[in-house]
Enzyme design. Structure first.
Site, PDB file in Angstrom:
ATOM      1  N   ASN A   1      53.487  46.664  46.799  1.00 17.66           N
ATOM      2  CA  ASN A   1      52.311  45.884  46.442  1.00 17.66           C
ATOM      3  C   ASN A   1      51.201  46.012  47.472  1.00 17.66           C
ATOM      4  O   ASN A   1      51.445  45.971  48.670  1.00 17.66           O
ATOM      5  CB  ASN A   1      52.677  44.411  46.285  1.00 17.66           C
ATOM      6  CG  ASN A   1      53.537  44.160  45.074  1.00 17.66           C
ATOM      7  OD1 ASN A   1      53.463  44.897  44.094  1.00 17.66           O
ATOM      8  ND2 ASN A   1      54.355  43.130  45.132  1.00 17.66           N
ATOM      9  N   ILE A   2      50.002  46.142  46.996  1.00 16.02           N
ATOM     10  CA  ILE A   2      48.808  46.109  47.834  1.00 16.02           C
ATOM     11  C   ILE A   2      48.517  44.631  48.090  1.00 16.02           C
ATOM     12  O   ILE A   2      48.587  43.823  47.167  1.00 16.02           O
ATOM     13  CB  ILE A   2      47.633  46.792  47.106  1.00 16.02           C
ATOM     14  CG1 ILE A   2      47.970  48.267  46.917  1.00 16.02           C
ATOM     15  CG2 ILE A   2      46.332  46.614  47.870  1.00 16.02           C
ATOM     16  CD1 ILE A   2      47.113  48.965  45.900  1.00 16.02           C
TER      17      ILE A   2
ATOM     18  N   CYS B   1      38.960  53.820  55.384  1.00 17.23           N
ATOM     19  CA  CYS B   1      40.359  53.844  55.802  1.00 17.23           C
ATOM     20  C   CYS B   1      40.538  55.204  56.483  1.00 17.23           C
ATOM     21  O   CYS B   1      39.586  55.698  57.096  1.00 17.23           O
ATOM     22  CB  CYS B   1      41.298  53.617  54.620  1.00 17.23           C
ATOM     23  SG  CYS B   1      41.059  54.738  53.213  1.00 17.23           S
TER      24      CYS B   1
END
Length: 196
Positions: free
Chosen positions: A106-107, A131
Site C-alpha cells: 500500500n502507498i 522522487c
C-alpha cells in the site's frame, strides 16, 4: 509524516507541458548549460515535477524561482542539495514514502494527502515535486492532483504511463483510481492551480 527544511531549521511535520528552455539571443554561453532534471515537466502553473535533481541541474532550477520542493523519498537529502536549497531560500518538505516494487504494497494515503495540501497551498509556489526517477511516487501524487482537477481516469493513467513507461505499476494506478478526493471538497468546483 513530513520533514520540513526551511532556511537552516529542520522541523518534523508536514495537461502535461513539455519542458522548453528559451534562451535570449544575447545570453552568455553559461546560460546554455541549463539542464533540467530527469523526467522534468510542468504540471500546472507554478507546479513542476522531476526525478532527483543533482548539481548539474541547479542552474536550471534557479530559473524556476522555486519556493518549495516536495521530496517523496525516505533517504536523507544530500548535503550539496541542502546547501543549494538554503542558498536559494527554498523550503523542503520531505515525505518518506518507500519505493515498492511488490504489487500489493500500500502507498501511504496519509502522506499523499498531506503532500497534496502543500501542493494546493499557493504560498508554496513555485514548487517542484520529485522522487528518485520522477515516475512512481511523483506520478501517484500528480495523479491524485489530477483527480482533484477533475481529470478523467484514462487521462490520469495516460500521464502516469508517459513518465513510468515500461515500469508502470498496476498498484499505483489502482491507488490513484481509489483515492478519495471528498476530503478536499472545500475546493471550488472550478479548482485549478492556474492563476491569471
Amino acid at each position: 509524516m513530513c520533514r520540513t527544511l526551511e532556511g537552516v531549521a529542520t522541523v518534523d511535520h508536514h495537461v502535461d507541458v513539455s519542458s522548453t528552455v528559451v534562451v535570449p539571443a544575447n545570453s552568455s554561453s553559461d546560460d546554455l548549460n541549463l539542464i533540467p532534471p530527469l523526467n522534468f515537466a510542468m504540471v500546472d502553473n507554478g507546479i513542476f515535477r522531476s526525478g532527483f535533481p543533482d548539481s548539474a541541474n541547479f542552474s536550471f532550477l534557479q530559473t524556476l524561482n522555486l519556493s518549495s520542493i516536495i521530496y517523496l523519498c525516505p533517504e536523507p537529502y544530500p548535503e550539496g542539495n541542502t546547501e543549494f536549497l538554503k542558498s536559494n531560500g527554498i523550503k523542503l518538505f520531505q515525505f518518506g514514502i518507500e519505493s515498492h516494487k511488490e504489487p500489493f504494497v500500500n502507498i501511504p494515503e496519509d502522506a499523499i494527502r498531506e503532500a497534496l495540501r502543500i501542493v494546493l497551498d499557493a504560498r508554496n509556489h513555485p514548487l517542484l515535486i520529485h522522487c528518485n526517477r520522477g515516475k512512481h511516487r511523483t506520478g501517484c501524487l500528480v495523479g491524485c492532483l489530477r483527480k482533484l482537477q477533475r481529470w478523467c481516469l484514462s487521462s490520469v493513467f495516460d500521464e502516469y504511463q508517459r513518465f513510468a513507461a515500461a515500469k508502470a505499476r498496476v498498484s499505483d494506478q489502482r491507488f490513484m483510481e481509489l483515492f478519495d478526493v471528498s476530503s478536499f471538497k472545500h475546493l471550488p468546483m472550478s479548482f485549478s492551480c492556474l492563476k491569471n
